[in-house]
Design a protein around this motif. Structure first.
Motif, PDB file in Angstrom:
ATOM      1  N   VAL A  89       0.850  -1.109  -0.006  1.00 49.92           N
ATOM      2  CA  VAL A  89       0.048   0.035   0.018  1.00 49.92           C
ATOM      3  C   VAL A  89       0.802   1.326   0.104  1.00 49.92           C
ATOM      4  N   ALA A  90       2.070   1.354   0.680  1.00 54.65           N
ATOM      5  CA  ALA A  90       2.804   2.319   0.897  1.00 54.65           C
ATOM      6  C   ALA A  90       3.559   2.532  -0.572  1.00 54.65           C
ATOM      7  N   LEU A  91       3.924   1.517  -1.262  1.00 58.63           N
ATOM      8  CA  LEU A  91       4.517   1.573  -2.455  1.00 58.63           C
ATOM      9  C   LEU A  91       3.427   1.995  -3.695  1.00 58.63           C
ATOM     10  N   ALA A  92       2.180   1.711  -3.230  1.00 58.27           N
ATOM     11  CA  ALA A  92       1.238   2.162  -4.430  1.00 58.27           C
ATOM     12  C   ALA A  92       1.089   3.903  -4.144  1.00 58.27           C
TER      13      ALA A  92
ATOM     14  N   TYR B 123      -2.126   9.195  -4.149  1.00 61.67           N
ATOM     15  CA  TYR B 123      -1.790  10.047  -3.173  1.00 61.67           C
ATOM     16  C   TYR B 123      -2.677  11.478  -2.907  1.00 61.67           C
ATOM     17  N   PRO B 124      -2.914  12.068  -4.298  1.00 61.96           N
ATOM     18  CA  PRO B 124      -3.493  13.181  -4.203  1.00 61.96           C
ATOM     19  C   PRO B 124      -5.222  13.024  -3.767  1.00 61.96           C
ATOM     20  N   THR B 125      -5.474  11.862  -4.162  1.00 62.58           N
ATOM     21  CA  THR B 125      -7.036  11.690  -3.848  1.00 62.58           C
ATOM     22  C   THR B 125      -6.990  11.364  -2.238  1.00 62.58           C
ATOM     23  N   VAL B 126      -6.279  10.533  -1.748  1.00 61.63           N
ATOM     24  CA  VAL B 126      -6.196  10.329  -0.438  1.00 61.63           C
ATOM     25  C   VAL B 126      -6.087  11.688   0.420  1.00 61.63           C
ATOM     26  N   GLU B 127      -5.103  12.418  -0.134  1.00 54.14           N
ATOM     27  CA  GLU B 127      -4.998  13.710   0.570  1.00 54.14           C
ATOM     28  C   GLU B 127      -6.341  14.567   0.737  1.00 54.14           C
ATOM     29  N   ILE B 128      -6.811  14.684  -0.682  1.00 48.40           N
ATOM     30  CA  ILE B 128      -8.120  15.483  -0.511  1.00 48.40           C
ATOM     31  C   ILE B 128      -9.037  14.722   0.650  1.00 48.40           C
ATOM     32  N   LEU B 129      -9.152  13.382   0.371  1.00 51.96           N
ATOM     33  CA  LEU B 129     -10.174  12.882   1.477  1.00 51.96           C
ATOM     34  C   LEU B 129      -9.742  13.488   2.619  1.00 51.96           C
ATOM     35  N   HIS B 130      -8.669  13.321   3.155  1.00 54.98           N
ATOM     36  CA  HIS B 130      -8.054  13.562   4.570  1.00 54.98           C
ATOM     37  C   HIS B 130      -8.520  15.005   4.727  1.00 54.98           C
ATOM     38  N   ILE B 131      -8.220  15.870   3.825  1.00 53.49           N
ATOM     39  CA  ILE B 131      -8.713  17.371   3.980  1.00 53.49           C
ATOM     40  C   ILE B 131     -10.350  17.573   4.238  1.00 53.49           C
ATOM     41  N   LEU B 132     -11.081  16.752   3.393  1.00 57.03           N
ATOM     42  CA  LEU B 132     -12.415  16.898   3.545  1.00 57.03           C
ATOM     43  C   LEU B 132     -12.965  16.186   4.947  1.00 57.03           C
ATOM     44  N   GLY B 133     -12.362  15.195   5.205  1.00 50.88           N
ATOM     45  CA  GLY B 133     -12.430  14.672   6.659  1.00 50.88           C
ATOM     46  C   GLY B 133     -12.260  15.616   7.648  1.00 50.88           C
TER      47      GLY B 133
ATOM     48  N   GLY C 149     -16.370  12.744  10.037  1.00 49.47           N
ATOM     49  CA  GLY C 149     -15.065  13.535   9.585  1.00 49.47           C
ATOM     50  C   GLY C 149     -13.992  12.657  10.043  1.00 49.47           C
ATOM     51  N   PHE C 150     -14.096  12.108  11.353  1.00 51.85           N
ATOM     52  CA  PHE C 150     -12.875  11.600  11.930  1.00 51.85           C
ATOM     53  C   PHE C 150     -12.583  10.100  11.210  1.00 51.85           C
ATOM     54  N   ALA C 151     -13.849   9.513  10.987  1.00 52.32           N
ATOM     55  CA  ALA C 151     -13.881   8.194  10.258  1.00 52.32           C
ATOM     56  C   ALA C 151     -13.268   8.423   8.855  1.00 52.32           C
ATOM     57  N   VAL C 152     -13.269   9.497   8.273  1.00 52.28           N
ATOM     58  CA  VAL C 152     -12.577   9.807   6.908  1.00 52.28           C
ATOM     59  C   VAL C 152     -11.089  10.376   7.189  1.00 52.28           C
ATOM     60  N   ALA C 153     -10.887  11.001   8.059  1.00 50.51           N
ATOM     61  CA  ALA C 153      -9.725  11.684   8.148  1.00 50.51           C
ATOM     62  C   ALA C 153      -8.493  10.660   8.891  1.00 50.51           C
ATOM     63  N   ALA C 154      -9.051   9.988   9.957  1.00 43.78           N
ATOM     64  CA  ALA C 154      -7.980   9.000  10.367  1.00 43.78           C
ATOM     65  C   ALA C 154      -7.365   8.020   9.341  1.00 43.78           C
ATOM     66  N   PRO C 155      -8.202   7.142   8.761  1.00 44.49           N
ATOM     67  CA  PRO C 155      -7.550   6.352   7.941  1.00 44.49           C
ATOM     68  C   PRO C 155      -6.820   6.733   6.634  1.00 44.49           C
ATOM     69  N   SER C 156      -7.239   7.936   6.330  1.00 41.40           N
ATOM     70  CA  SER C 156      -6.821   8.602   5.236  1.00 41.40           C
ATOM     71  C   SER C 156      -5.356   9.320   5.582  1.00 41.40           C
ATOM     72  N   GLY C 157      -5.323   9.752   6.821  1.00 44.03           N
ATOM     73  CA  GLY C 157      -4.115  10.113   7.536  1.00 44.03           C
ATOM     74  C   GLY C 157      -3.092   8.970   7.663  1.00 44.03           C
TER      75      GLY C 157
ATOM     76  N   ALA D 178       3.089   6.646   2.875  1.00 45.30           N
ATOM     77  CA  ALA D 178       3.926   7.023   1.839  1.00 45.30           C
ATOM     78  C   ALA D 178       5.314   7.540   2.277  1.00 45.30           C
ATOM     79  N   ASP D 179       5.516   8.011   3.458  1.00 47.94           N
ATOM     80  CA  ASP D 179       6.714   8.145   3.810  1.00 47.94           C
ATOM     81  C   ASP D 179       7.037   8.118   5.089  1.00 47.94           C
ATOM     82  N   ALA D 180       6.749   6.803   5.745  1.00 48.46           N
ATOM     83  CA  ALA D 180       6.623   6.578   7.061  1.00 48.46           C
ATOM     84  C   ALA D 180       7.888   6.711   7.736  1.00 48.46           C
ATOM     85  N   ARG D 181       8.861   6.489   7.056  1.00 51.06           N
ATOM     86  CA  ARG D 181      10.507   6.574   7.650  1.00 51.06           C
ATOM     87  C   ARG D 181      10.737   7.941   8.121  1.00 51.06           C
ATOM     88  N   SER D 182      10.262   8.982   7.183  1.00 47.09           N
ATOM     89  CA  SER D 182      10.613  10.271   7.736  1.00 47.09           C
ATOM     90  C   SER D 182       9.573  10.975   8.525  1.00 47.09           C
TER      91      SER D 182
END
Length: 164
Positions: free
Chosen positions: A17-20, A28-38, A76-84, A90-94
């Motif tokens: 999933v991280a690789l994807a 990534y931009p779709t998930v980021e938009i979902l995170h912002i909306l949530g 909102g939390f149910a959308v923001a938490a998993p999308s976050g 995407a960059d867990a190490r950093s």
């Protein structure tokens, strides 16, 4: 950082999933938009409720506002938490070792604790100050803390993109 935490972040970073998230042009931009909306739903609902506790729109019953806004906040939390979490992948190490990220997570925990204390303690007597009167000092304090914490969470969330 504890080695177990770093190992877990390394493992997360290597998941399919991280690789994807890193390789897909649109994921990534779709998930980021979902995170912002949530987050908009969560913080918007919390902010409106907090402003009511601070004295705005005293003609609207607190219980009625809570009945309408609490479900919006939970969605909102149910959308923001998993999308976050997906954004973290995407960059867990950093991101996972960033003080900014850690601060954001701590503040989200504080916001949750503040809401729990409000609903478990202060909000139990809401009928006494439900409409047309000022909320008690403890309710106003919880509302002010909530507003400040959520603003700080938003600021730290934006800084992750630039300082991590």
């Amino acid at each position: 950082m504890p080695a177990a935490w770093l190992n877990w972040l390394e493992w997360l970073h290597a998941t399919p999933v991280a690789l994807a998230m890193r390789q897909s042009e649109w994921l990534y931009p779709t998930v980021e938009i979902l995170h912002i909306l949530g987050f908009c739903a969560l913080v918007g609902a919390a902010g409106l409720f907090d402003l009511r506790l601070l004295g705005l729109s005293r003609q609207i019953p607190v219980r009625q506002m809570a009945a309408h806004l609490l479900p919006v906040a939970w969605v909102g939390f149910a959308v923001a938490a998993p999308s976050g979490f997906l954004l973290l992948l995407a960059d867990a190490r950093s991101i996972g070792v960033s003080p900014i990220f850690m601060g954001k997570m701590a503040l989200i925990g504080l916001a949750g604790l503040n809401a729990w204390v409000f609903h478990a303690r202060v909000g139990r007597n809401v009928q006494e100050w439900n409409q047309g009167v000022d909320a008690p000092f403890a309710a106003k304090l919880a509302a002010l803390l909530s507003l400040l914490v959520w603003v700080a969470v938003i600021v730290l969330g934006r800084l992750i993109a630039y300082l991590t």
